[in-house]
Design a protein around this motif. Structure first.
Motif, short mmCIF file in Angstrom:
data_model
loop_
_atom_site.label_atom_id
_atom_site.label_comp_id
_atom_site.label_asym_id
_atom_site.label_seq_id
_atom_site.Cartn_x
_atom_site.Cartn_y
_atom_site.Cartn_z
N LYS A 82 -51.41 -42.26 18.22
CA LYS A 82 -51.53 -40.83 18.72
C LYS A 82 -51.56 -39.72 17.52
O LYS A 82 -51.03 -39.93 16.64
N TYR A 83 -52.86 -38.89 17.73
CA TYR A 83 -53.03 -38.23 16.59
C TYR A 83 -52.72 -36.71 16.90
O TYR A 83 -53.39 -36.23 17.98
N VAL A 84 -52.01 -35.92 16.27
CA VAL A 84 -51.57 -34.66 16.64
C VAL A 84 -51.75 -33.64 15.91
O VAL A 84 -51.27 -33.71 14.41
N LYS A 85 -52.33 -32.55 15.99
CA LYS A 85 -52.76 -31.48 14.90
C LYS A 85 -51.43 -30.64 14.95
O LYS A 85 -50.95 -30.04 15.96
N ALA A 86 -51.22 -30.28 13.38
CA ALA A 86 -50.10 -29.41 13.26
C ALA A 86 -50.20 -28.50 12.35
O ALA A 86 -51.34 -28.42 11.57
N THR A 87 -49.55 -27.18 12.21
CA THR A 87 -49.94 -26.28 11.27
C THR A 87 -48.66 -25.93 10.37
O THR A 87 -47.58 -25.93 10.80
N LEU A 88 -48.95 -25.80 9.20
CA LEU A 88 -47.89 -25.19 8.29
C LEU A 88 -47.20 -23.91 8.37
O LEU A 88 -46.20 -23.59 7.84
N GLY A 89 -48.15 -23.15 9.19
CA GLY A 89 -47.77 -21.85 9.60
C GLY A 89 -48.40 -20.77 8.41
O GLY A 89 -49.17 -21.37 7.63
N GLY A 90 -48.15 -19.81 8.61
CA GLY A 90 -48.67 -18.61 7.88
C GLY A 90 -48.02 -17.29 8.06
O GLY A 90 -46.98 -17.05 8.44
N LEU A 91 -48.86 -16.08 7.70
CA LEU A 91 -48.30 -14.68 7.94
C LEU A 91 -47.77 -14.59 9.31
O LEU A 91 -46.84 -14.07 9.42
N PHE A 92 -48.51 -14.85 10.20
CA PHE A 92 -48.12 -14.51 11.72
C PHE A 92 -48.14 -15.88 12.52
O PHE A 92 -47.80 -15.56 13.73
N ILE A 93 -48.12 -17.08 11.83
CA ILE A 93 -48.15 -18.33 12.65
C ILE A 93 -46.81 -19.08 12.12
O ILE A 93 -46.96 -19.20 10.81
N ALA A 94 -45.83 -19.69 13.11
CA ALA A 94 -44.65 -20.36 12.60
C ALA A 94 -45.05 -21.78 12.35
O ALA A 94 -46.13 -22.17 13.21
N ALA A 95 -44.46 -22.67 11.46
CA ALA A 95 -44.93 -23.95 11.30
C ALA A 95 -44.26 -24.62 12.57
O ALA A 95 -43.27 -24.29 13.28
#
Length: 61
Positions: free
Chosen positions: A5-18
């Motif tokens: 399974k391949y899941v996209k994740a984000t490290l976060g940023g100014l307005f986005i939480a990890a």
């Protein structure tokens, strides 16, 4: 044999939480094992911003 399974994740940023902790916790409870984390998108300074988390689990034949 394994399924993946391949899941996209984000490290976060100014307005986005990890969100990587929540993703890993969710899939591990479903029996998936973390295999690898790969950066897939970068910002203008070369810093990774988005990642693909790869999970695997055994398929019983």
């Amino acid at each position: 044999m394994y399924e993946y399974k391949y899941v996209k994740a984000t490290l976060g940023g100014l307005f986005i939480a990890a969100n990587h902790h929540e993703i890993i916790d969710k899939y591990s409870k479903e029996g998936w094992r973390l295999v690898q984390v790969l950066p897939i998108e970068y910002n203008g300074h070369g810093k990774p911003t988005d990642f693909e988390i790869i999970f695997e689990r055994s398929i019983d034949n």
